[in-house]
Design a protein around this motif. Structure first.
Motif, PDB file in Angstrom:
ATOM      1  N   ASN A 249     -25.255 -39.541   7.292  1.00  6.05           N
ATOM      2  CA  ASN A 249     -23.758 -39.431   6.966  1.00  6.05           C
ATOM      3  C   ASN A 249     -22.988 -39.513   8.467  1.00  6.05           C
ATOM      4  O   ASN A 249     -21.937 -40.118   8.669  1.00  6.05           O
TER       5      ASN A 249
ATOM      6  N   GLU B 233     -14.227 -29.649   3.852  1.00  8.80           N
ATOM      7  CA  GLU B 233     -14.719 -30.883   4.278  1.00  8.80           C
ATOM      8  C   GLU B 233     -13.761 -31.313   5.278  1.00  8.80           C
ATOM      9  O   GLU B 233     -14.433 -32.208   6.477  1.00  8.80           O
TER      10      GLU B 233
ATOM     11  N   LYS C 189     -11.374 -34.823   0.311  1.00  9.28           N
ATOM     12  CA  LYS C 189     -10.728 -34.184   1.441  1.00  9.28           C
ATOM     13  C   LYS C 189      -9.547 -33.171   0.997  1.00  9.28           C
ATOM     14  O   LYS C 189      -8.988 -32.316   1.652  1.00  9.28           O
TER      15      LYS C 189
ATOM     16  N   GLU D 278     -20.253 -42.536  10.270  1.00 11.33           N
ATOM     17  CA  GLU D 278     -19.010 -42.504  10.953  1.00 11.33           C
ATOM     18  C   GLU D 278     -18.828 -42.834  12.235  1.00 11.33           C
ATOM     19  O   GLU D 278     -17.896 -42.468  13.004  1.00 11.33           O
TER      20      GLU D 278
ATOM     21  N   ARG E 117     -15.622 -29.680   8.337  1.00 10.41           N
ATOM     22  CA  ARG E 117     -16.862 -30.440   8.586  1.00 10.41           C
ATOM     23  C   ARG E 117     -16.698 -31.660   9.605  1.00 10.41           C
ATOM     24  O   ARG E 117     -17.363 -31.886  10.364  1.00 10.41           O
ATOM     25  N   ILE E 118     -15.905 -32.489   9.094  1.00 12.49           N
ATOM     26  CA  ILE E 118     -15.461 -33.782   9.803  1.00 12.49           C
ATOM     27  C   ILE E 118     -14.913 -33.598  11.201  1.00 12.49           C
ATOM     28  O   ILE E 118     -15.444 -34.121  12.006  1.00 12.49           O
TER      29      ILE E 118
ATOM     30  N   ASP F  57     -17.944 -31.722  13.517  1.00  9.53           N
ATOM     31  CA  ASP F  57     -19.001 -32.923  13.935  1.00  9.53           C
ATOM     32  C   ASP F  57     -18.609 -33.837  14.945  1.00  9.53           C
ATOM     33  O   ASP F  57     -19.292 -34.219  15.692  1.00  9.53           O
ATOM     34  N   ASN F  58     -16.981 -33.946  14.881  1.00  8.35           N
ATOM     35  CA  ASN F  58     -16.654 -35.286  15.947  1.00  8.35           C
ATOM     36  C   ASN F  58     -16.501 -34.554  17.191  1.00  8.35           C
ATOM     37  O   ASN F  58     -16.299 -35.267  18.164  1.00  8.35           O
TER      38      ASN F  58
ATOM     39  N   TYR G 174     -17.088 -35.913   0.612  1.00  3.40           N
ATOM     40  CA  TYR G 174     -16.306 -36.957   0.549  1.00  3.40           C
ATOM     41  C   TYR G 174     -14.821 -36.712  -0.147  1.00  3.40           C
ATOM     42  O   TYR G 174     -14.285 -37.557  -1.150  1.00  3.40           O
TER      43      TYR G 174
ATOM     44  N   ARG H 112     -21.426 -34.035   3.718  1.00  7.69           N
ATOM     45  CA  ARG H 112     -20.112 -34.418   3.261  1.00  7.69           C
ATOM     46  C   ARG H 112     -20.133 -34.485   1.700  1.00  7.69           C
ATOM     47  O   ARG H 112     -21.065 -34.981   1.115  1.00  7.69           O
TER      48      ARG H 112
END
Length: 344
Positions: free
Chosen positions: A138, A115, A110, A142, A118-119, A122-123, A108, A106
């Motif tokens: 990290n 970025e 956006k 989240e 990545r978010i 990962d989710n 952080y 991350r």
């Protein structure tokens, strides 16, 4: 991923290697296949370049058909590219588990396309293979707590492989002496597409060349070359006796070797922050933030931002630095560890 792909195919040749073709230039991609002796891809999508949406959409459309046809069990993706996002979305929509190598990074910020990738990835992932403890934490911050495996960074395997690879002598090829030059790369969208940032970074490079202390070896990314030509700066770099422009850019083997012998690495790349840290060459990151804070914490890396004076100050600090840090990315064998978890 070169070592991981080779190891995966060794274990069972029926596993599929799918190449998106997002990086389609021979010097940017195919030479890597040659060095790591990768098998021919089972599928090559040849998506080429395009906008973020176009590239991601093309990958999703192509991969959905392959996933359904081949009855895929698990999809392994790496990093934060549009290929990674497209593959992950295509898999998630048809309920195929995703294994994300290099999870949890991350910045952080956006405003960086990477970025967002990545978010999202990962989710959607079932397996999250993190390179460091910070990356694992990290994810937990989240609310992602299941499927996290702290394995180390797979680039450690690739660098170890390169140490034993018999390639050309980069110092002889480019007429360089050890520790007599800086190795420089600039390609991030937030730098190349912002006139103020870009011209400030180039101004710092030209100032360093005027000092005539170290040669400046620039790995020329196609995007950077295009912007330099638009600003009538490309020829200026070529004409400077203290600047060596590598165009086309060096392949992975050459890049690792050039970093190894450099006095300093200057970059906006995430990968080179890790590589230089592992190799033992001080790094200056030409950005305001980084998704690799471990490199700063261990003493290998400095954030300079894009302003000329801050870059020059960071250079003066970094050339005095002793490379006595311990890198945080683990030991050789990361790829095998990842495959053991997925396959067993």
């Amino acid at each position: 991923m070169g070592v991981l792909i080779t190891e995966l195919k060794k274990r069972n040749s029926s596993h599929l290697y799918i190449h998106s073709g997002q990086h389609y230039d021979y010097h940017m991609e195919a030479i890597v296949s040659d060095i790591f002796q990768l098998p021919k891809p089972d599928y090559h999508l040849s998506v080429g370049s395009g906008s973020h949406a176009t590239t991601t959409a093309k990958i999703m459309i192509e991969l959905e058909q392959i996933f359904l046809k081949e009855k895929i069990d698990t999809v392994i993706v790496h990093g934060d590219t549009n290929t990674t996002l497209g593959a992950c979305l295509a898999a998630a929509k048809v309920l195929i588990p995703v294994a994300h190598v290099e999870a949890g990074l991350r910045s952080y910020d956006k405003s960086m396309p990477e970025e967002i990738n990545r978010i999202l990835v990962d989710n959607m992932s079932t397996y999250l293979f993190t390179p460091t403890i910070i990356a694992s934490n990290n994810l937990k911050k989240e609310g992602i707590t299941n499927g996290i495996y702290y394995t180390g960074q797979s680039i450690v395997d690739a660098i170890e492989y390169i140490k034993n690879y018999k390639g050309l002598n980069v110092l002889e090829t480019y007429k360089l002496a050890p520790k007599s030059y800086f190795f420089i790369t600039i390609h991030r969208q937030e730098n190349t597409d912002n006139h103020t940032r870009f011209t400030s970074i180039i101004s710092a490079i030209l100032e360093l060349a005027e000092q005539k202390t170290f040669k400046l070896v620039i790995s020329m990314h196609p995007r950077t070359k295009k912007i330099l030509k638009e600003h009538n700066l490309y020829q200026t770099l070529l004409n400077n006796a203290y600047i060596l422009v590598l165009d086309p850019p060096p392949n992975f083997y050459e890049s690792i070797k050039l970093q190894s012998f450099a006095k300093l690495v200057m970059t906006d790349s995430g990968g080179l922050q890790e590589e230089s840290c592992i190799i033992g060459t001080p790094c200056i990151t030409l950005r305001e933030n980084t998704e690799r804070p471990e490199t700063i914490q261990c003493g290998a890396n400095l954030l300079s931002g894009y302003q000329k004076d801050k870059i020059l100050n960071a250079v003066q600090t970094s050339i005095l630095k002793q490379n006595n840090w311990t890198h945080p990315y683990g030991k050789n064998g990361v790829s095998g560890k990842i495959l053991d978890i997925i396959l067993n």
